[in-house]
Motif scaffolding. Structure first.
Motif, PDB file in Angstrom:
ATOM      1  N   LEU A  75       2.002   5.289 -12.124  1.00  0.00           N
ATOM      2  CA  LEU A  75       1.098   6.306 -11.347  1.00  0.00           C
ATOM      3  C   LEU A  75       1.742   7.827 -11.276  1.00  0.00           C
ATOM      4  O   LEU A  75       0.786   8.517 -11.510  1.00  0.00           O
ATOM      5  N   ALA A  76       3.101   7.713 -11.203  1.00  0.00           N
ATOM      6  CA  ALA A  76       3.882   9.407 -11.245  1.00  0.00           C
ATOM      7  C   ALA A  76       3.347   9.807 -12.681  1.00  0.00           C
ATOM      8  O   ALA A  76       3.296  11.082 -12.766  1.00  0.00           O
ATOM      9  N   SER A  77       3.136   8.942 -13.647  1.00  0.00           N
ATOM     10  CA  SER A  77       2.926   9.591 -15.170  1.00  0.00           C
ATOM     11  C   SER A  77       1.685  10.239 -15.227  1.00  0.00           C
ATOM     12  O   SER A  77       1.398  10.949 -16.074  1.00  0.00           O
ATOM     13  N   LEU A  78       0.689   9.888 -14.305  1.00  0.00           N
ATOM     14  CA  LEU A  78      -0.598  10.430 -14.132  1.00  0.00           C
ATOM     15  C   LEU A  78      -0.818  11.458 -13.287  1.00  0.00           C
ATOM     16  O   LEU A  78      -1.628  12.289 -12.997  1.00  0.00           O
ATOM     17  N   GLY A  79       0.459  11.890 -12.626  1.00  0.00           N
ATOM     18  CA  GLY A  79       0.386  12.911 -11.623  1.00  0.00           C
ATOM     19  C   GLY A  79       0.252  12.645 -10.266  1.00  0.00           C
ATOM     20  O   GLY A  79       0.075  13.259  -9.311  1.00  0.00           O
ATOM     21  N   TYR A  80      -0.002  11.324 -10.045  1.00  0.00           N
ATOM     22  CA  TYR A  80      -0.122  10.708  -8.588  1.00  0.00           C
ATOM     23  C   TYR A  80       1.475  10.228  -8.016  1.00  0.00           C
ATOM     24  O   TYR A  80       1.670   9.019  -8.182  1.00  0.00           O
ATOM     25  N   ARG A  81       1.913  11.079  -7.264  1.00  0.00           N
ATOM     26  CA  ARG A  81       3.277  10.692  -7.056  1.00  0.00           C
ATOM     27  C   ARG A  81       3.144   9.659  -5.663  1.00  0.00           C
ATOM     28  O   ARG A  81       2.735  10.107  -4.824  1.00  0.00           O
ATOM     29  N   PRO A  82       3.720   8.632  -5.775  1.00  0.00           N
ATOM     30  CA  PRO A  82       3.702   7.585  -4.664  1.00  0.00           C
ATOM     31  C   PRO A  82       4.571   7.801  -3.686  1.00  0.00           C
ATOM     32  O   PRO A  82       5.969   8.266  -3.869  1.00  0.00           O
ATOM     33  N   HIS A  83       4.491   7.486  -2.400  1.00  0.00           N
ATOM     34  CA  HIS A  83       5.089   7.430  -1.278  1.00  0.00           C
ATOM     35  C   HIS A  83       5.097   6.090  -0.461  1.00  0.00           C
ATOM     36  O   HIS A  83       3.612   5.691  -0.358  1.00  0.00           O
ATOM     37  N   LEU A  84       5.883   5.649   0.126  1.00  0.00           N
ATOM     38  CA  LEU A  84       5.792   4.466   0.864  1.00  0.00           C
ATOM     39  C   LEU A  84       4.859   4.886   2.275  1.00  0.00           C
ATOM     40  O   LEU A  84       5.310   5.899   2.931  1.00  0.00           O
ATOM     41  N   ALA A  85       3.894   4.039   2.481  1.00  0.00           N
ATOM     42  CA  ALA A  85       3.117   4.376   3.569  1.00  0.00           C
ATOM     43  C   ALA A  85       3.607   3.891   4.790  1.00  0.00           C
ATOM     44  O   ALA A  85       3.998   2.817   5.198  1.00  0.00           O
ATOM     45  N   GLN A  86       3.752   4.716   5.761  1.00  0.00           N
ATOM     46  CA  GLN A  86       3.968   4.522   7.299  1.00  0.00           C
ATOM     47  C   GLN A  86       2.913   3.737   8.116  1.00  0.00           C
ATOM     48  O   GLN A  86       1.938   4.057   7.951  1.00  0.00           O
ATOM     49  N   GLY A  87       3.286   2.894   9.147  1.00  0.00           N
ATOM     50  CA  GLY A  87       2.243   2.277   9.887  1.00  0.00           C
ATOM     51  C   GLY A  87       1.223   1.570   9.000  1.00  0.00           C
ATOM     52  O   GLY A  87       0.258   1.470   9.302  1.00  0.00           O
ATOM     53  N   GLU A  88       1.859   0.705   8.010  1.00  0.00           N
ATOM     54  CA  GLU A  88       1.245  -0.025   7.126  1.00  0.00           C
ATOM     55  C   GLU A  88       0.410  -1.177   8.089  1.00  0.00           C
ATOM     56  O   GLU A  88      -0.705  -1.641   7.627  1.00  0.00           O
ATOM     57  N   THR A 146       0.927  -1.363   0.055  1.00  0.00           N
ATOM     58  CA  THR A 146      -0.111   0.044  -0.115  1.00  0.00           C
ATOM     59  C   THR A 146       0.771   1.387  -0.136  1.00  0.00           C
ATOM     60  O   THR A 146       1.751   1.508   0.845  1.00  0.00           O
ATOM     61  N   VAL A 147       0.653   2.220  -0.974  1.00  0.00           N
ATOM     62  CA  VAL A 147       1.408   3.371  -1.010  1.00  0.00           C
ATOM     63  C   VAL A 147       0.445   4.715  -0.784  1.00  0.00           C
ATOM     64  O   VAL A 147      -0.670   4.426  -1.135  1.00  0.00           O
ATOM     65  N   VAL A 148       0.968   5.716  -0.516  1.00  0.00           N
ATOM     66  CA  VAL A 148       0.428   6.858  -0.570  1.00  0.00           C
ATOM     67  C   VAL A 148       0.782   7.643  -1.473  1.00  0.00           C
ATOM     68  O   VAL A 148       1.812   8.136  -1.731  1.00  0.00           O
ATOM     69  N   CYS A 149      -0.443   8.451  -2.230  1.00  0.00           N
ATOM     70  CA  CYS A 149      -0.218   9.105  -3.207  1.00  0.00           C
ATOM     71  C   CYS A 149      -0.618  10.711  -3.144  1.00  0.00           C
ATOM     72  O   CYS A 149      -1.568  10.780  -2.329  1.00  0.00           O
ATOM     73  N   GLU A 150       0.216  11.408  -3.588  1.00  0.00           N
ATOM     74  CA  GLU A 150      -0.263  12.791  -3.659  1.00  0.00           C
ATOM     75  C   GLU A 150      -1.146  12.965  -5.003  1.00  0.00           C
ATOM     76  O   GLU A 150      -1.042  12.417  -5.929  1.00  0.00           O
ATOM     77  N   GLY A 151      -1.992  14.004  -4.682  1.00  0.00           N
ATOM     78  CA  GLY A 151      -2.732  14.594  -5.887  1.00  0.00           C
ATOM     79  C   GLY A 151      -3.948  13.917  -6.031  1.00  0.00           C
ATOM     80  O   GLY A 151      -4.959  14.065  -6.908  1.00  0.00           O
ATOM     81  N   MET A 152      -4.414  12.963  -5.162  1.00  0.00           N
ATOM     82  CA  MET A 152      -5.762  12.347  -5.187  1.00  0.00           C
ATOM     83  C   MET A 152      -6.703  13.120  -4.706  1.00  0.00           C
ATOM     84  O   MET A 152      -6.755  13.235  -3.355  1.00  0.00           O
ATOM     85  N   HIS A 153      -7.705  13.695  -5.372  1.00  0.00           N
ATOM     86  CA  HIS A 153      -8.519  14.645  -4.698  1.00  0.00           C
ATOM     87  C   HIS A 153     -10.203  14.130  -4.612  1.00  0.00           C
ATOM     88  O   HIS A 153     -10.729  14.479  -3.918  1.00  0.00           O
ATOM     89  N   CYS A 154     -10.646  13.206  -5.501  1.00  0.00           N
ATOM     90  CA  CYS A 154     -11.838  12.866  -5.489  1.00  0.00           C
ATOM     91  C   CYS A 154     -11.904  11.315  -6.099  1.00  0.00           C
ATOM     92  O   CYS A 154     -10.939  10.539  -6.241  1.00  0.00           O
TER      93      CYS A 154
END
Length: 790
Positions: free
Chosen positions: A148-161, A93-101
């Protein structure tokens, strides 16, 4: 496509350059801000996912032109603790920037499932998390993340997975129980309707029994699978000898279920399978919505918890290497790229940098940093890359400390919640007694209705709304405070803050920035440069904001340093005793408001400092006064500086040269007048008054001792958060009162109606669930609180 395109870039909505990039999508020419957004829009069109532009309700995220390298994510040490094995391969599971809706989640789901080797994907727009299941034998993880990044959703590893997976399993179990309850209840009510329609008792006994046994079969999984949380809760409550809501719910359901089974076996006149399953369904639905409300209210805490990245670029001989953050040690030099998140607390090595500390402080304005300034894990690097030297990692970072503080506050039961629990527990016992009395009375009047009416009494007055009234409101309020950068450290912080009617303010670091500047230095004897070094050495470890006024690159080492709150600091430099502080303390002279260096009897130097007033201090003081909290200024500084600050902010009640004992005495005097005191401060000398006040707030940049003495901490620099917090606390108290009032009024009306036989068990279950939903919806209004009004 029939897109609701933003006014700027067709994909991300940002302003278009003078010569925008143009792409042709489904016969129409669209303007985008850069080639990255153009490539993303073209790929979405070619993949047949153009409905994304029609479904979305906000612009997408801008696509970075320079693709990130995710090859390090394929390493086993990076995936350790984040990815786990499944029968089909691995899952992460990753955390993504830019997910609004929801449209963003829809696009991510469909896009990832088109990637080779990906067996499943699931995006959650609320939490910003994306679950990816892939087969490492067919594809590594890095190209999936690159998509994911090519669509504008930059992933990050999720803490406390691990904790997140457990929450997800719990949610899935609750959804499964709710699904079984909905299906079983629908079927049970359908068969029960056939029995209810036989008003003339013309149905053949065999047909009647068939419908009853079918209803029994579909009701059993609802009672024992869907209703298991209530049955298990009843067992716990009875084991601990404190019957509560679960005891009442489980008893009502089991009574209806087994009484119906007995009536089915003996061919009795009535069965209540439908009431039992309706009770489980409606109450499960209310509990699910309440859990969702808590989940959204605590989203800020989860955001804090996962803000620290999982990877960092550490400098090594001959270059740099990407390592897990857990591998960083104190003293390591780390590189942070523009837009990346600071992985650990440290000191800035570069000359200047700009940091976004909004996750920590709630303030979106970038904070300018100079060489040597502290940087905090979770901050985002703005504009240009930076380098820092690590000082604290892991659980020692300020970010981790804030997460633990908020988590403790949210997990501790405040007085008002404990009161509601106690009332609910006593109410349950009283309700059982009332049900027995009602049963006995109706047994004398109409024996055939006695059980049904007693069951309706138990169901209709279940104290679910009472049990939800306080915790849901408090969870939502805590989530709103955390979003603003106000951290409640005490269980009763909000209740105490709502009752405050006078505020006592410190000056330095509270009304002022806590960044004193040296604007005058005079040597009484000797060289002023030497005396400045001595003063800098004494202040270096004193934990006082004045250290900033004397900051120097090279200072001697001071030993036996001791701070005397309200007087100054003393210690030894090069084997000689020195004192720095008020004139009578340091030099045996009359106080003139300046800072003196001496040995207790002889003066060596005199210093004059100034500290800028916070930009929003005047507005904050005015807002506090408008909220009915007259301000009092108590400061240990000289009379001239205190009077100047008080005059500029319109504070009429102020006092200078206040020792910690003087401040505490002033608070006690106000309390003796019946006032409830809100104290705000930041220094070591504020700790006694913060502990002695009815409720206290410490500034984030203050001394740790002040934080331990305070009920709340303002994590940001904006003093306007203080009146906002007061207003929210008062609104929380009103909503809790409304919820408790509604729960009481509902029971006052519903209980007599059920006892008189006007409400059946099925309608009773519906009324109970509606009551619970009302208090939950009312509490959620606290999450929409904005600005400050009088």
């Amino acid at each position: 496509m029939n897109p609701s395109a933003p006014s700027g870039c067709f994909h991300c909505g940002e302003p278009l350059p003078a010569d925008p990039v143009r792409v042709r999508l489904d016969g129409a020419e669209r303007e985008v801000c850069c080639a990255g957004c153009g490539a993303a829009a073209s790929w979405i069109r070619d993949a047949g996912l153009g409905d994304y532009y029609r479904l979305r309700d906000s612009a997408g995220a801008r696509v970075d032109l320079s693709p990130a390298d995710y090859s390090a994510w394929d390493r086993a040490d990076v995936q350790a603790g984040h990815a786990f094995d499944t029968p089909e391969g691995r899952e992460i599971t990753v955390v993504c920037e830019g997910m609004h809706c929801a449209a963003c989640a829809w696009l991510i789901d469909h896009a990832l499932r088109r990637e080779p080797g990906v067996s499943d994907a699931g995006a959650n727009a609320i939490t910003g998390r994306v679950r990816i299941a892939w087969d490492p034998r067919h594809t590594p993880l890095s190209p999936v993340l690159a998509r994911l990044a090519s669509l504008g959703y930059r992933p990050h590893l999720a803490q406390g997975e691990a904790a997140e997976r457990e929450r997800r399993r719990e949610r899935n179990r609750l959804i499964a129980r709710l699904g079984v309850a909905a299906l079983g209840t629908t079927q049970a009510m359908m068969f029960a309707e056939a029995l209810y329609l036989d008003t003339a008792n013309e149905m053949a006994p065999a047909t009647r029994d068939f419908f009853r046994w079918i209803t029994f079969l579909v009701s059993t999984p609802v009672v024992f699978f869907s209703g298991w949380p209530f049955l298990a809760g009843m067992a716990t409550e009875l084991r601990e000898r404190r019957p509560g809501m679960d005891t009442l719910v489980a008893t009502s359901v089991l009574l209806a279920y087994f009484a119906s089974l007995v009536e089915t076996l003996r061919g009795g006149a009535h069965v209540w399978f439908d009431a039992a399953v309706m009770f489980v369904l409606f109450l499960l639905a209310a509990r699910f919505l309440e859990r969702m409300a808590r989940r959204q209210a605590s989203a800020r805490l989860d955001t804090l918890a996962r803000a620290q990245p999982a990877l960092a670029w550490r400098e090594v001989t001959g270059g740099r290497e990407q390592v897990p953050v857990s591998a960083l040690c104190t003293g390591d030099v780390v590189q942070v790229g523009a837009g990346d998140t600071v992985p650990a607390d440290g000191e800035l090595i570069d000359e200047a940098a700009a940091l976004d500390e909004s996750l920590l402080t709630g303030e979106s304005t970038a904070v300018a940093k100079a060489a040597g300034d502290p940087l905090y894990a979770g901050s985002a690097c703005r504009e240009a890359p930076l380098r820092l030297r690590v000082t604290r990692t892991g659980a020692d970072t300020r970010l981790s400390q804030l997460v633990r503080a908020v988590d403790r506050a949210q997990s501790t039961r405040p007085r008002v919640a404990r009161f509601a629990d106690a009332v609910a527990q006593r109410f349950v016992v009283s309700l059982f007694v009332a049900a027995i009395i009602v049963f006995a009375v109706w047994w004398q009047l109409q024996p055939e209705r006695a059980f049904e009416i007693a069951l309706a009494v138990l169901v209709v007055s279940c104290p679910c709304a009472l049990s939800l009234a306080v915790p849901t409101a408090l969870a939502t309020a805590h989530g709103t405070l955390a979003r603003w950068g106000v951290l409640a450290l005490g269980a009763d912080s909000l209740e105490s803050l709502a009752r405050a009617d006078v505020v006592v303010l410190d000056k330095t670091g509270t009304l002022t920035l806590g960044q004193p500047r040296l604007h005058g230095a005079q040597a009484i004897e000797g060289d002023i440069g030497h005396w400045r070094q001595v003063a800098a050495a004494l202040e270096a470890n004193a934990g006082h904001p004045l250290a900033l006024a004397f900051a120097m690159h090279e200072v001697p080492v001071a030993t036996a340093v001791r701070t005397l709150p309200g007087h100054g600091v003393q210690g030894q430099v090069d084997g000689r005793d020195y004192r720095l502080g008020r004139a009578e303390f340091a030099a045996g002279r009359a106080d003139d408001g300046a800072l003196w260096l001496g040995d207790g009897s002889t003066a060596f130097a005199r210093f004059e400092t100034s500290d800028p007033v916070r930009e929003d201090a005047a507005d904050a003081v005015a807002s506090l006064r408008a909220l009915g909290l007259p301000p009092h200024l108590l400061s240990g500084d000289g009379e001239a500086s205190v009077a100047a600050v008080a005059g500029s902010l319109g504070i009429e009640d102020f006092a200078s040269r206040q020792s910690p004992e003087d401040k505490l005495a002033a608070v006690r005097a106000l309390q003796a007048q019946g006032r409830r005191v809100l104290a705000v401060g930041d220094g070591i000398n504020d700790a006694p008054v913060l502990a002695g006040a009815d409720v206290s707030v410490a500034m984030a940049g203050g001394a740790p001792l002040a934080h331990r003495s305070a009920d709340l901490v303002l994590a940001g620099a904006s003093l306007m958060r203080l009146p906002q917090a007061v207003q929210l606390a008062r609104r929380t108290r009103r909503i809790i009162g409304q919820n408790l009032g509604w729960a009481l009024a509902y029971n006052v009306v519903a209980l007599p109606l059920a006892a008189l036989g006007h409400i059946g068990p099925g309608l009773a279950a519906l009324g109970m669930a509606a009551s619970s939903l009302v208090v939950t919806a009312n509490a959620l209004r606290l999450g929409r609180t904005k600005g400050v009004t009088a």
